[in-house]
Design an enzyme around this catalytic site. Structure first.
Site, mmCIF file in Angstrom:
data_model
loop_
_atom_site.group_PDB
_atom_site.id
_atom_site.type_symbol
_atom_site.label_atom_id
_atom_site.label_comp_id
_atom_site.label_asym_id
_atom_site.label_seq_id
_atom_site.Cartn_x
_atom_site.Cartn_y
_atom_site.Cartn_z
ATOM 1 N N LYS A 85 -16.650 23.230 -79.007
ATOM 2 C CA LYS A 85 -17.295 24.479 -78.420
ATOM 3 C C LYS A 85 -15.961 25.272 -77.841
ATOM 4 O O LYS A 85 -15.756 26.334 -77.934
ATOM 5 C CB LYS A 85 -18.090 24.420 -77.715
ATOM 6 C CG LYS A 85 -18.712 25.547 -76.628
ATOM 7 C CD LYS A 85 -19.947 25.253 -75.931
ATOM 8 C CE LYS A 85 -20.072 26.285 -75.025
ATOM 9 N NZ LYS A 85 -21.251 26.347 -74.242
ATOM 10 N N GLU A 128 -9.783 14.581 -76.976
ATOM 11 C CA GLU A 128 -10.419 13.628 -78.216
ATOM 12 C C GLU A 128 -10.269 14.340 -79.478
ATOM 13 O O GLU A 128 -9.570 13.891 -80.546
ATOM 14 C CB GLU A 128 -11.622 13.062 -77.973
ATOM 15 C CG GLU A 128 -11.835 11.840 -76.725
ATOM 16 C CD GLU A 128 -12.270 12.875 -75.546
ATOM 17 O OE1 GLU A 128 -11.843 13.907 -75.317
ATOM 18 O OE2 GLU A 128 -12.671 12.049 -74.720
ATOM 19 N N GLY A 157 -23.315 22.815 -75.295
ATOM 20 C CA GLY A 157 -22.855 21.610 -76.457
ATOM 21 C C GLY A 157 -24.071 20.691 -76.878
ATOM 22 O O GLY A 157 -24.141 20.650 -77.978
ATOM 23 N N ARG A 158 -24.793 20.093 -75.659
ATOM 24 C CA ARG A 158 -25.955 19.271 -76.238
ATOM 25 C C ARG A 158 -27.178 19.755 -76.995
ATOM 26 O O ARG A 158 -28.058 19.300 -77.336
ATOM 27 C CB ARG A 158 -26.040 18.484 -75.009
ATOM 28 C CG ARG A 158 -26.605 19.062 -73.942
ATOM 29 C CD ARG A 158 -26.509 18.223 -72.771
ATOM 30 N NE ARG A 158 -26.671 18.860 -71.491
ATOM 31 C CZ ARG A 158 -26.133 19.422 -70.678
ATOM 32 N NH1 ARG A 158 -24.492 19.291 -71.269
ATOM 33 N NH2 ARG A 158 -26.159 20.083 -69.588
ATOM 34 N N GLU A 204 -27.102 13.871 -69.581
ATOM 35 C CA GLU A 204 -26.114 14.950 -69.137
ATOM 36 C C GLU A 204 -26.892 16.277 -68.395
ATOM 37 O O GLU A 204 -26.339 17.170 -67.782
ATOM 38 C CB GLU A 204 -25.237 15.404 -70.298
ATOM 39 C CG GLU A 204 -24.127 16.178 -69.900
ATOM 40 C CD GLU A 204 -22.858 16.380 -71.106
ATOM 41 O OE1 GLU A 204 -23.247 17.183 -71.978
ATOM 42 O OE2 GLU A 204 -21.991 15.453 -71.078
ATOM 43 N N HIS A 231 -36.291 -8.065 -81.785
ATOM 44 C CA HIS A 231 -35.807 -9.510 -81.631
ATOM 45 C C HIS A 231 -34.620 -9.413 -80.799
ATOM 46 O O HIS A 231 -33.658 -10.276 -81.020
ATOM 47 C CB HIS A 231 -35.414 -9.825 -82.984
ATOM 48 C CG HIS A 231 -36.587 -9.369 -83.985
ATOM 49 N ND1 HIS A 231 -37.569 -10.560 -84.194
ATOM 50 C CD2 HIS A 231 -37.349 -8.526 -84.500
ATOM 51 C CE1 HIS A 231 -38.517 -10.503 -84.813
ATOM 52 N NE2 HIS A 231 -38.483 -8.955 -85.325
ATOM 53 N N LYS A 238 -12.051 13.190 -66.689
ATOM 54 C CA LYS A 238 -11.246 13.998 -67.693
ATOM 55 C C LYS A 238 -10.073 14.089 -66.942
ATOM 56 O O LYS A 238 -8.895 13.767 -67.672
ATOM 57 C CB LYS A 238 -11.837 15.245 -68.274
ATOM 58 C CG LYS A 238 -12.689 15.213 -69.249
ATOM 59 C CD LYS A 238 -13.025 16.437 -69.695
ATOM 60 C CE LYS A 238 -14.320 16.462 -70.406
ATOM 61 N NZ LYS A 238 -14.658 17.847 -70.717
HETATM 62 O O1 LIG Z 1 -17.559 20.818 -77.970
HETATM 63 P P1 LIG Z 1 -16.590 20.476 -77.114
HETATM 64 O O2 LIG Z 1 -16.110 21.731 -76.379
HETATM 65 O O3 LIG Z 1 -15.502 19.644 -77.767
HETATM 66 O O4 LIG Z 1 -17.264 19.383 -75.796
HETATM 67 C C1 LIG Z 1 -17.809 18.167 -76.375
HETATM 68 C C2 LIG Z 1 -18.381 17.916 -75.155
HETATM 69 O O5 LIG Z 1 -17.498 17.368 -74.003
HETATM 70 C C3 LIG Z 1 -17.835 17.611 -72.688
HETATM 71 O O6 LIG Z 1 -17.136 16.590 -71.798
HETATM 72 C C4 LIG Z 1 -19.100 17.810 -72.461
HETATM 73 O O7 LIG Z 1 -19.578 16.520 -71.480
HETATM 74 C C5 LIG Z 1 -20.295 17.718 -73.565
HETATM 75 O O8 LIG Z 1 -21.139 18.407 -73.188
HETATM 76 C C6 LIG Z 1 -19.441 18.192 -74.605
HETATM 77 O O9 LIG Z 1 -20.540 18.504 -75.809
#
Ligand SMILES: O=P(O)(O)OC[C@H]1O[C@H](O)[C@H](O)[C@@H](O)[C@@H]1O
Length: 532
Positions: free
Chosen positions: A194, A200, A252-253, A338, A369, A498
């Site tokens: 987003k 990462e 994002g979620r 979250e 199990h 972060k």
């Molecule tokens: O889609 P992006 O901007 O790369 O974000 C990826 C993810 O990282 C963030 O740290 C948030 O905690 C998430 O809510 C998000 O989905």
């Protein structure tokens, strides 16, 4: 509101050690369930009785207005000043205005572009520099990974497009293991982010690009970007024809319904993807119109509140008796934790009650199990949310499915019923034990029972029903968030780690990095020593 919380707590205390089974009268099994659009949510195997349900329903007062504000495009994400309109991504014929502007033409246009692109990849109209696309690698993390990764697995019977892979972790092992064996010349790389700044994802995207550059003349031509930061995607060298954008009002979620779902669309095709959207839209319609007591999302939320905020159970297990839903617990961890893992209310005041629970789980019957021991005999009850489809997809393996379903029902029955000391004693007597040894062995075989569970029953796992389930959980989180007074749509809690990671990095490289605590410095020194 405080009064209702107090009355609920008092009611719970007054229930004392009453057992769930004692609540069952002739009608409870049908009274304490909600059925809508082919879904059944059974919450009869809980301690929610008539008084508890009435009190819980008193909590939902503020929900309707907030729900309508969300669907109307108001900026209900107040700490980020944003609207919350992921629902617009799955209601394509609708019309929603944000700041006086209809957002739907752009949503429809992007959806049409995605569908066209997916069709061309699937039929070979768009190909790699070595021929038809055989593999798709989605690089993203959090909401840009969990949704499509979960859904691609869930819809395996409908997967007739290129193979789909997901890379999320900054651990180089993730991308190395994924790219091993893939042919760069027939691989399409999707960079899903987003913000297009997540470290990462950007690190993995660069590694994928280097990998691609070694094999093809124009590596950027096999890259796609999914982002709300189109400019940054362009800077990365991705042609705007292959950039699929979305607005900041898609969290994002909550983003699997739009461009972030492209890997799913490539796997199952645009028609099946649209069925997924239709399932989500059907759940939206139900959520907006059904009375609270007959509303799946509301009753799922109230059951969650009963178990966590009122009964004080710290976790809830999501247990899909469906192997293809193996990533749903991980998906729901982000969605629920979250969204509702917050300690202050929207107005900045401390929450009057605890925030959301720890959510975890694994598919049945595997979990049986592994960790069900604790669920049955540990000292802390774990409310269990079972999910089951009446029918599998493997017609020739129907006997597997009957066993699967029998196990699911048996677990909820066992959790409620348990096994008494007298029953355990009789078992030990049958084995010939007597006296103190019989007593000792019997105590180990007692199941206290009276442990709550719910069951969400669907007909079969399809794109449509998956859409219903995901939207149902989104709205459940929403209802819980409104009742708790939380902003379910920000995530400030992920920022500090972060920021500090950026400050720790120089420490690991042996550069000057003041301001760290002694433990962190000592661990970094050890790592530096081991790395040589
Ligand atoms: O889609 P992006 O901007 O790369 O974000 C990826 C993810 O990282 C963030 O740290 C948030 O905690 C998430 O809510 C998000 O989905």
């Amino acid at each position: 509101m405080t009064q209702i919380w107090n009355r609920l707590q008092d009611h719970r205390k007054a229930q004392g050690d009453r057992r769930i089974e004692s609540l069952f009268d002739a009608d409870r099994a049908t009274d304490y369930r909600v059925q809508a659009d082919g879904l059944t949510f059974d919450y009869s195997k809980t301690m929610i009785d008539a008084d508890a349900r009435n009190l819980l329903l008193d909590l939902v007062g503020p929900v309707a207005a907030r729900r309508d504000a969300m669907f109307a495009g108001e900026r209900i994400n107040e700490t980020e000043g944003r609207a919350v309109l992921h629902t617009a991504l799955r209601n394509l014929s609708g019309s929603v205005t944000v700041d006086g502007q209809d957002v739907m033409p752009a949503v429809r246009d992007t959806h049409a572009r995605m569908s066209d692109f997916a069709r061309r990849v699937r039929d070979g109209g768009f190909s790699g520099q070595g021929g038809r696309i055989t593999d798709v690698v989605n690089i993203g993390i959090g909401g840009s990974d969990l949704g499509p990764a979960m859904a691609v697995l869930a819809l395996a019977p409908f997967h007739d497009g290129p193979r789909t892979h997901f890379v999320s972790n900054v651990d180089g092992a993730d991308i190395a293991d994924t790219l091993k064996g893939l042919d760069p010349a027939t691989t399409l790389v999707i960079v899903a982010s987003k913000t297009f700044t997540t470290i990462e994802t950007m690190t993995n995207a660069q590694t994928a690009r280097d990998w691609m550059a070694k094999a093809v003349a124009d590596p950027g031509a096999q890259f796609v970007a999914l982002s709300s930061a189109k400019g940054k995607a362009a800077e990365f060298g991705i042609d705007e024809a292959r950039v699929f954008g979305f607005e900041d009002w898609v969290g994002g979620r909550y983003s699997v319904w739009g461009p972030i779902g492209l890997s799913l669309m490539l796997a199952v095709g645009p028609d099946a993807f649209d069925e997924f959207l239709a399932g989500g839209a059907a759940m939206d319609a139900h959520f907006r119109t059904a009375e609270p007591a007959q509303n799946l999302a509301v009753m799922l939320a109230l059951t969650g509140i009963w178990h966590h905020q009122i009964c004080g159970y710290p976790t809830r297990a999501v247990l899909p008796y469906d192997n293809r839903l193996m990533r749903l617990p991980a998906y729901l961890q982000q969605l629920e934790m979250e969204s509702n893992g917050k300690r202050v209310a929207m107005d900045g005041s401390d929450l009057p009650v605890v925030s959301g629970p720890v959510v975890w789980g694994e598919p049945g019957t595997n979990g049986q199990h592994a960790f069900y021991q604790l669920i049955h005999q540990g000292t802390m009850p774990v409310p269990c949310e079972f999910i089951l489809a009446a029918r599998g997809h493997e017609a020739d393996l129907a006997h597997h499915h009957i066993l699967l379903a029998a196990n699911c029902l048996a677990q909820s029955e066992a959790l409620m019923r348990g096994r008494s000391l007298d029953e355990a004693r009789a078992l030990m007597a049958d084995k010939g034990l007597t006296g103190a040894e019989l007593e000792r062995q019997a105590r180990h075989r007692v199941f206290p029972g009276n442990r709550p569970s719910t069951t969400l029953l669907i007909d079969q796992l399809t794109p449509f029903t998956l859409g219903q389930i995901v939207a149902l959980y989104e709205h459940r989180v929403f209802v819980e968030g409104v009742i708790l007074g939380i902003n379910s749509f920000d995530q400030w809690g992920v920022e500090l780690g972060k920021e500090l990671a950026l400050q720790v990095e120089p420490l690991l490289k042996g550069e000057d990095a003041p301001g760290h605590d002694a433990s962190t410095e000592a661990l970094a020194a050890l790592i530096r020593g081991m790395r040589g």
